[in-house]
Design an enzyme around this catalytic site. Structure first.
Site, PDB file in Angstrom:
ATOM      1  N   CYS A 152      28.047 -45.850   2.177  1.00  0.00           N
ATOM      2  CA  CYS A 152      26.506 -45.509   2.408  1.00  0.00           C
ATOM      3  C   CYS A 152      25.762 -46.352   3.267  1.00  0.00           C
ATOM      4  CB  CYS A 152      25.772 -45.204   0.900  1.00  0.00           C
ATOM      5  SG  CYS A 152      26.552 -43.637   0.440  1.00  0.00           S
ATOM      6  N   HIS A 153      25.745 -47.598   2.874  1.00  0.00           N
ATOM      7  CA  HIS A 153      24.920 -48.534   3.379  1.00  0.00           C
ATOM      8  C   HIS A 153      25.746 -49.895   3.889  1.00  0.00           C
ATOM      9  CE1 HIS A 153      22.369 -45.809   0.799  1.00  0.00           C
ATOM     10  NE2 HIS A 153      21.715 -45.872   2.136  1.00  0.00           N
ATOM     11  N   GLY A 154      26.945 -49.832   3.806  1.00  0.00           N
ATOM     12  CA  GLY A 154      27.700 -50.786   4.371  1.00  0.00           C
ATOM     13  C   GLY A 154      27.850 -52.208   3.392  1.00  0.00           C
ATOM     14  N   PRO A 167      24.061 -54.741   1.713  1.00  0.00           N
ATOM     15  CA  PRO A 167      22.578 -54.939   0.781  1.00  0.00           C
ATOM     16  C   PRO A 167      22.988 -54.688  -0.722  1.00  0.00           C
ATOM     17  CG  PRO A 167      23.219 -52.645   1.490  1.00  0.00           C
ATOM     18  CD  PRO A 167      24.359 -53.331   2.358  1.00  0.00           C
TER      19      PRO A 167
ATOM     20  N   TYR B 296      14.304 -43.412   5.956  1.00  0.00           N
ATOM     21  CA  TYR B 296      15.768 -43.822   5.441  1.00  0.00           C
ATOM     22  C   TYR B 296      15.778 -44.879   6.290  1.00  0.00           C
ATOM     23  CZ  TYR B 296      20.253 -43.110   3.733  1.00  0.00           C
ATOM     24  OH  TYR B 296      21.580 -43.194   3.185  1.00  0.00           O
TER      25      TYR B 296
END
Lengths: 188, 432
Positions: A152-154, A167, B296
């Site tokens: 999703c966000h690495g 993150p 986002y």
């Protein structure tokens, strides 16, 4: 506040004003609470369900994902290389140096032994498979550190499920669990 | 403003009788017939009316869809498929509702951009603007919860990620998330309450829209010159002038809307949402609906710790902040001149802001890696710099062009320039 002019003594009206006001505040508050509290997890959700998982078939290098409390739990029989790799990491290199393991003392350091199932079971690791960033399920044996990678966000986790890059703020949490026999794990 | 232009004259006996008891016909007449609007309104000003229609479309389709939908994780997905296959005209109603949400946001973003371009938020219209931002927030909450209801993969993981925002707040975060979810993960209690709230919020939006229009009718509309209405020659009655203009713009808007419904109904959606929700498997690429993409991108741009604030909390604060900054916009802009038409530098920065917002949206759809991360960081920086640095400073140093003395003067000057070809009141302002 509403003292009658001149006289320093509070009147009966002052008393009634304050008393009614206070009763109103308490009344509104206690009336509102059930409406808010009903949203909290209900009794059936709170009943800490525990599950038993047979891990006999898991050879080194194999993983199993089971559902516990609505979330995935990763059970992995790590290879010796993965364990060695995780043990070789200096604690200073960790973004989150705390073990996040419900089975060891709070605040224990995130050493590999305290992330795993413990002495004699170092190869086994059990973690809630929900990225500590925003709750996606990380992919196994992926990412820069050969552990888990959240698409999703690495966020990159190492082979002990410790956050190394990205993150996510903390390591993947280890739920309360125990080996009830050599081949069965009880989670919860 | 609303009382001094009342030209309503009840003619029938019943009209006179009701006028002295509940003067509702008078209110409607004064608000939508004789209400004076600036004579130079262009098509950018038609989106308020379009938004009202879209709200009604969403309410109507939503109420009938709720007659067939079941908010239970075991059957929610099938009930939506049942709507698509079995319910008479169900496919049409659902596509109207799903695409309606997108077109609602298309209209609201144009409406907001128009307000920013012509400085509509400036005194005395601050409350009008703030009510608009409240409506935007309610729309976002409604759209988010509505997207969860089909219980597909994107529904489930979108809900997981967005409620995960709250876990960024230390201490109170997790209890708040559990309060919202009704459990430790997105599950049946979550779906149930989201359905209940998804049904409630549009009526709250309707309430705030009424306040928004009330505030509008107290101050009167702005116009492309930004000069206030000064005399009767500056205005035309709402009906027929604004009514017809709104109706034409609405027709064209609905034509595009219909094209999407009938020819590309899933273009704005995600294929993953036709896979039933699976709590054990995250789709490879989670993206929100297009209208949330800029925010986002801002969320994901904060990959570094800011002092004691870790990157996760920082991202969440930046994202909420990108909306919150709109609330104080009326006080950030120090310029006395409303319209960008007379502010050459503001005009430039405004169009940069629009391009930047679209760019952020594009970045939001890309994976959070490689070159995209620094680009999103630069874009996020400009987003905030526009509000917090450029607007306050520009008002102090920019030399605006000479303002016309009145709307009428501006319109007549324009007509002379155009060889008098443009009909009054309908002459569209040339775009920025």
């Amino acid at each position: 506040m509403t003292q009658s002019e001149g006289a320093g003594e509070p009147t009966r009206r002052d008393f009634l004003y304050i008393a009614t006001g206070m009763a109103g505040v308490v009344g509104v508050g206690s009336f509102a609470w059930p409406f808010i509290d009903q949203m909290n997890p209900d009794a059936s959700t709170l009943a800490l369900a525990s599950i038993e998982v047979n891990v006999e078939a898991l050879e080194p290098g194999m993983s199993l994902t089971v559902k516990w409390r609505g979330k995935p739990v990763f059970i992995r029989n790590r290879t010796d290389e993965e364990v060695a790799e995780a043990q070789a990491v200096a604690l200073d290199d960790l973004k989150d140096p705390i073990a996040r393991n419900a089975n060891v003392a709070d605040g224990s350091a995130a050493t590999d032994i305290d992330r795993s199932a413990g002495e004699g079971k170092e190869n086994w690791i059990v973690m809630i498979g929900s990225c500590t960033h925003l709750g996606c399920v990380p992919l196994g044996q992926a990412g820069d550190f050969g552990g888990w990678f959240c698409p999703c966000h690495g966020s990159h986790y190492d082979t002990a499920g410790r956050i190394r890059k990205g993150p996510a703020p903390t390591n993947l949490p280890v739920p309360p669990f125990a080996f009830v026999s050599d081949s069965v794990i009880k989670i919860g | 403003m609303s009382s001094d232009h009342s030209t309503y004259q009840p003619t029938s006996g019943f009209g006179k009788w009701i006028d002295s008891r509940l003067p509702l016909p008078r209110m409607v007449h004064d608000s939508f017939v004789s209400y004076p609007v600036p004579r130079n309104l262009n098509y950018a000003y038609t989106f308020g009316g379009i938004l009202m229609v879209m709200l009604v479309v969403q309410l109507l389709t939503g109420i009938v869809l709720a007659m067939h939908y079941a908010a239970d994780t075991a059957i929610a997905f099938q009930s939506v498929e049942k709507i698509m296959r079995d319910v008479n005209s169900g496919w049409l109603l659902r596509y109207m509702h799903a695409n309606g949400a997108s077109f609602f946001f298309v209209a609201v973003y144009i409406h907001i951009a128009r307000g920013m371009y012509y400085g509509s938020y400036k005194a005395p219209r601050e409350v009008l603007w703030i009510l608009g931002v409240v409506i935007l927030l309610l729309m976002m909450a409604t759209a988010f919860m509505g997207y969860v209801l089909p219980w597909g993969q994107m529904s489930f993981w979108g809900a997981t990620v967005i409620t995960g925002f709250f876990t960024a707040f230390p201490g109170i975060g997790e209890p708040i998330q559990q309060l919202l979810l009704g459990g430790f993960a997105v599950d049946n209690p979550t779906l149930n309450r989201f359905f209940s709230l998804h049904y409630l919020l549009p009526f709250m939006i309707t309430g705030v829209v009424i306040l928004h229009v009330w505030a509008l009718h107290v101050t009167g509309q702005t116009n492309p010159t930004g000069v206030e209405v000064k005399s009767k020659t500056d205005t035309v009655p709402f009906t027929p002038y604004a009514t017809v203009k709104d109706a034409l713009a609405l027709s064209i808007f609905l034509l595009v809307f219909a094209y999407f419904i009938f020819f590309m109904p899933n273009f704005l959606g995600h294929a993953d949402n036709y896979i039933p929700a699976d709590p054990l498997k995250t789709p490879a690429h989670i993206v929100p609906e297009w209208y949330f993409l800029p925010f986002y991108a801002i969320l994901r741009a904060i990959t570094f710790d800011i002092g004691p604030i870790d990157s996760k909390l920082g991202g969440v604060l930046a994202m909420f902040g990108s909306i919150a900054v709109l609330f104080v916009l009326p006080w950030l802009d120090t310029s006395k001149v409303r319209s960008a038409v007379y502010r050459p530098w503001y005009k430039l920065f405004f169009w940069l802001f629009v391009a930047n917002a679209i760019f952020l949206g594009w970045l939001g759809a890309k994976p959070a890696e490689g070159i995209y991360t620094p680009l999103a960081q630069i874009s996020t920086l400009y987003y905030f710099a526009f509000f917090l640095v450029i607007l306050p400073v520009l008002g102090l140093i920019e030399t605006p062009k000479r303002l016309p003395n009145s709307i009428t003067e501006a319109v007549l000057a324009k007509k002379a320039g155009n060889g008098g070809a443009a009909p009054a009141a309908a002459s569209p302002e040339t775009r920025g």
